[in-house]
Enzyme design. Structure first.
Site, PDB file in Angstrom:
ATOM      1  N   SER A 158      45.735  49.587  26.031  1.00 52.85           N
ATOM      2  CA  SER A 158      45.351  48.549  25.064  1.00 52.85           C
ATOM      3  C   SER A 158      45.983  48.859  23.709  1.00 52.85           C
ATOM      4  CB  SER A 158      43.823  48.545  24.908  1.00 52.85           C
ATOM      5  OG  SER A 158      43.436  47.701  23.842  1.00 52.85           O
ATOM      6  N   TYR A 171      35.288  51.950  23.481  1.00 50.43           N
ATOM      7  CA  TYR A 171      36.420  51.365  24.222  1.00 50.43           C
ATOM      8  C   TYR A 171      37.733  51.952  23.687  1.00 50.43           C
ATOM      9  CZ  TYR A 171      39.648  47.659  25.866  1.00 50.43           C
ATOM     10  OH  TYR A 171      40.682  46.962  26.441  1.00 50.43           O
TER      11      TYR A 171
HETATM   12  P1  NAP Z   1      38.573  41.192  32.961  1.00 49.50           P
HETATM   13  O1  NAP Z   1      38.872  39.752  32.861  1.00 49.50           O
HETATM   14  O2  NAP Z   1      37.207  41.666  32.607  1.00 49.50           O
HETATM   15  O3  NAP Z   1      38.964  41.708  34.423  1.00 49.50           O
HETATM   16  C1  NAP Z   1      38.783  43.061  34.741  1.00 49.50           C
HETATM   17  C2  NAP Z   1      38.765  43.205  36.243  1.00 49.50           C
HETATM   18  O4  NAP Z   1      38.583  44.591  36.520  1.00 49.50           O
HETATM   19  C3  NAP Z   1      37.593  42.446  36.881  1.00 49.50           C
HETATM   20  O5  NAP Z   1      38.048  41.776  38.030  1.00 49.50           O
HETATM   21  C4  NAP Z   1      36.615  43.554  37.210  1.00 49.50           C
HETATM   22  O6  NAP Z   1      35.868  43.331  38.402  1.00 49.50           O
HETATM   23  C5  NAP Z   1      37.553  44.727  37.491  1.00 49.50           C
HETATM   24  N1  NAP Z   1      36.866  45.985  37.342  1.00 49.50           N
HETATM   25  C6  NAP Z   1      36.116  46.424  36.306  1.00 49.50           C
HETATM   26  N2  NAP Z   1      35.608  47.632  36.564  1.00 49.50           N
HETATM   27  C7  NAP Z   1      36.040  47.969  37.792  1.00 49.50           C
HETATM   28  C8  NAP Z   1      35.830  49.095  38.619  1.00 49.50           C
HETATM   29  N3  NAP Z   1      35.049  50.115  38.218  1.00 49.50           N
HETATM   30  N4  NAP Z   1      36.412  49.125  39.841  1.00 49.50           N
HETATM   31  C9  NAP Z   1      37.185  48.096  40.257  1.00 49.50           C
HETATM   32  N5  NAP Z   1      37.409  46.999  39.519  1.00 49.50           N
HETATM   33  C10 NAP Z   1      36.840  46.937  38.304  1.00 49.50           C
HETATM   34  O7  NAP Z   1      39.563  42.020  32.015  1.00 49.50           O
HETATM   35  P2  NAP Z   1      41.078  41.748  31.583  1.00 49.50           P
HETATM   36  O8  NAP Z   1      41.061  41.149  30.236  1.00 49.50           O
HETATM   37  O9  NAP Z   1      41.839  41.101  32.680  1.00 49.50           O
HETATM   38  O10 NAP Z   1      41.549  43.254  31.371  1.00 49.50           O
HETATM   39  C11 NAP Z   1      42.331  43.985  32.320  1.00 49.50           C
HETATM   40  C12 NAP Z   1      42.742  45.298  31.677  1.00 49.50           C
HETATM   41  O11 NAP Z   1      43.476  45.030  30.482  1.00 49.50           O
HETATM   42  C13 NAP Z   1      41.562  46.177  31.254  1.00 49.50           C
HETATM   43  O12 NAP Z   1      41.880  47.532  31.458  1.00 49.50           O
HETATM   44  C14 NAP Z   1      41.430  45.879  29.775  1.00 49.50           C
HETATM   45  O13 NAP Z   1      40.805  46.928  29.076  1.00 49.50           O
HETATM   46  C15 NAP Z   1      42.889  45.719  29.402  1.00 49.50           C
HETATM   47  N6  NAP Z   1      43.097  44.965  28.169  1.00 49.50           N
HETATM   48  C16 NAP Z   1      42.723  43.679  28.062  1.00 49.50           C
HETATM   49  C17 NAP Z   1      42.968  42.982  26.865  1.00 49.50           C
HETATM   50  C18 NAP Z   1      42.619  41.546  26.673  1.00 49.50           C
HETATM   51  O14 NAP Z   1      42.832  41.022  25.551  1.00 49.50           O
HETATM   52  N7  NAP Z   1      42.113  40.828  27.673  1.00 49.50           N
HETATM   53  C19 NAP Z   1      43.584  43.645  25.789  1.00 49.50           C
HETATM   54  C20 NAP Z   1      43.928  44.980  25.948  1.00 49.50           C
HETATM   55  C21 NAP Z   1      43.697  45.641  27.139  1.00 49.50           C
HETATM   56  P3  NAP Z   1      34.424  42.618  38.402  1.00 49.50           P
HETATM   57  O15 NAP Z   1      34.639  41.252  37.889  1.00 49.50           O
HETATM   58  O16 NAP Z   1      34.044  42.637  39.835  1.00 49.50           O
HETATM   59  O17 NAP Z   1      33.554  43.443  37.515  1.00 49.50           O
END
Ligand code: NAP
Length: 268
Positions: A158, A171
Site C-alpha cells: 500500500s 494498517y
Molecule cells: P477488499 O475489497 O476488501 O478485498 C479483499 C479480499 O481479500 C476479499 O475478497 C477478502 O475476502 C479477502 N481476504 C481478506 N482476508 C483474507 C484472509 N485472511 N484469507 C483469504 N482472503 C482474505 O480489498 P481491496 O481493496 O481489493 O484490497 C486488496 C489488497 O490491496 C489489500 O491487501 C489491501 O490492503 C490493498 N490495498 C488496497 C487499496 C485500496 O485503495 N483499495 C489501497 C492500498 C492497498 P472476504 O470478502 O471473504 O473477507
C-alpha cells in the site's frame, strides 16, 4: 477448498498464478488480467460465496483454467494444502500474488487502537504474507530447476507502507512490514532468478474503500490529491501485476511500484 478439476499436468508453456483474496476488488482485477495474459489461476478467498464462483467463471470465460481455493490465509496451517491443491489441478505455481488484506476495525486516534485490530492487520497483511511467501519460495526453488517459465512473487502492500494515515496506524504498520518482507524475499530469491515486486496501490475503488470513496473523490477534484485526477481501478492494478508476472521488467527485482496515479510524488 473445492471445485478443482482433476487435470494435474501443467500445460506446456503455461504459467500458473495463485492470487490470495481474489474473490473481489483488486484481487479479482489481478486474476482477470493474469488470465488475459494466459495464466491458469488459483483463486483464493476467505469465504465460499456466489461471488467467488462468479470470479472463477469470469476467468474460465477467458479460455484458461481456474480453480477456487477457500481458505483463511491467516491460518498458516492452510498454506501447504493451498499449494498442494493448486499444483494437483494446474501444475506448479509460478507466480504468487499476495493480495489478501484487511483494513482496521475502526478508523480513529491511534491512542485508541485496540489489540484485536492490530493483531488482525498484522496477522493477515504481514504474517500470512510472510509465510505464504515462504511456502511459495520453498516449492518454487525446486520446481524452477526443471522449468523455463518465469517465476515471480508479487506483494500488494500500500501507499501506507510509506505514507502515514494516522487514523489507520495499525494498517500502516502492517503494510510497512510487508514492504520490508518483500525486500528480504527479493534478496533471498534473486540467486534463483525469481523476481519479487512490491506493488503499492494508492486510492483504488473497491469494497474496502467504499465508505470513504466520496471523500477521496472530492479531494481529487478539489485539491488535486492524485495527479492523474481519478481513483484507481482494480483493472489498473491487474495490468501492473500482469506486466510484472509476465517478466516485462527484465533485470529487476525488489522494486516498489507506486500504483497511485502519482499521489506520492513530492510536490510544493
Ligand atoms: P477488499 O475489497 O476488501 O478485498 C479483499 C479480499 O481479500 C476479499 O475478497 C477478502 O475476502 C479477502 N481476504 C481478506 N482476508 C483474507 C484472509 N485472511 N484469507 C483469504 N482472503 C482474505 O480489498 P481491496 O481493496 O481489493 O484490497 C486488496 C489488497 O490491496 C489489500 O491487501 C489491501 O490492503 C490493498 N490495498 C488496497 C487499496 C485500496 O485503495 N483499495 C489501497 C492500498 C492497498 P472476504 O470478502 O471473504 O473477507
Amino acid at each position: 477448498m473445492a471445485s478443482e478439476r482433476e487435470s494435474g499436468e501443467q500445460e506446456a508453456g503455461r504459467q500458473v498464478a495463485l492470487v490470495s483474496g481474489a474473490g473481489r476488488g483488486i484481487g479479482l482485477g489481478i486474476a482477470l488480467k493474469l488470465a488475459d495474459a494466459g495464466f491458469s489461476i488459483a483463486v483464493n478467498d476467505c469465504n465460499d460465496s456466489a461471488d467467488l464462483d462468479d470470479a472463477v467463471k469470469q476467468i474460465e470465460a477467458k479460455g484458461v483454467k481456474a480453480i477456487k481455493l477457500v481458505a483463511d490465509i491467516s491460518d498458516l496451517s492452510t498454506h501447504g494444502a493451498l499449494f498442494d491443491r493448486a499444483e494437483a489441478s494446474l501444475g506448479a505455481v509460478t507466480t504468487l500474488v499476495n493480495n489478501a488484506g484487511v483494513s482496521v476495525f475502526e478508523r480513529g486516534d491511534l491512542l485508541e487502537v485496540c489489540e484485536a485490530s492490530y493483531d488482525r492487520c498484522m496477522g493477515v497483511n504481514a504474517k500470512a504474507l510472510f509465510f505464504l511467501s515462504q511456502e511459495y519460495a520453498r516449492r518454487a526453488l525446486k520446481a524452477k530447476r526443471s522449468s523455463d517459465l518465469f517465476y515471480s512473487l508479487i506483494n500488494i502492500t500500500s501507499s501506507n507502507a510509506v505514507a502515514a494515515s494516522v487514523l489507520r496506524s495499525e494498517y500502516c504498520a502492517s503494510k510497512a512490514a510487508a514492504a520490508m518482507i518483500s525486500k528480504c524475499f527479493a534478496v533471498r530469491l534473486a540467486q534463483e532468478a525469481i523476481a519479487v515486486y512490491d506493488v503499492q496501490p494508492g486510492l483504488i475503488e473497491t469494497p474496502m474503500t467504499q465508505s470513504v470513496r466520496d471523500v477521496y473523490q472530492n479531494r481529487i477534484e478539489q485539491e488535486g490529491l492524485v495527479p492523474l485526477a481519478r481513483l484507481g481501478q482494480p483493472d489498473d492494478m491487474g495490468g501492473i501485476v500482469a506486466s510484472l508476472a509476465s517478466g516485462s521488467l527484465p533485470y529487476t527485482t525488489g522494486q516498489t511500484i507506486s500504483a497511485d496515479g502519482g499521489m506520492l510524488i513530492s510536490r510544493f
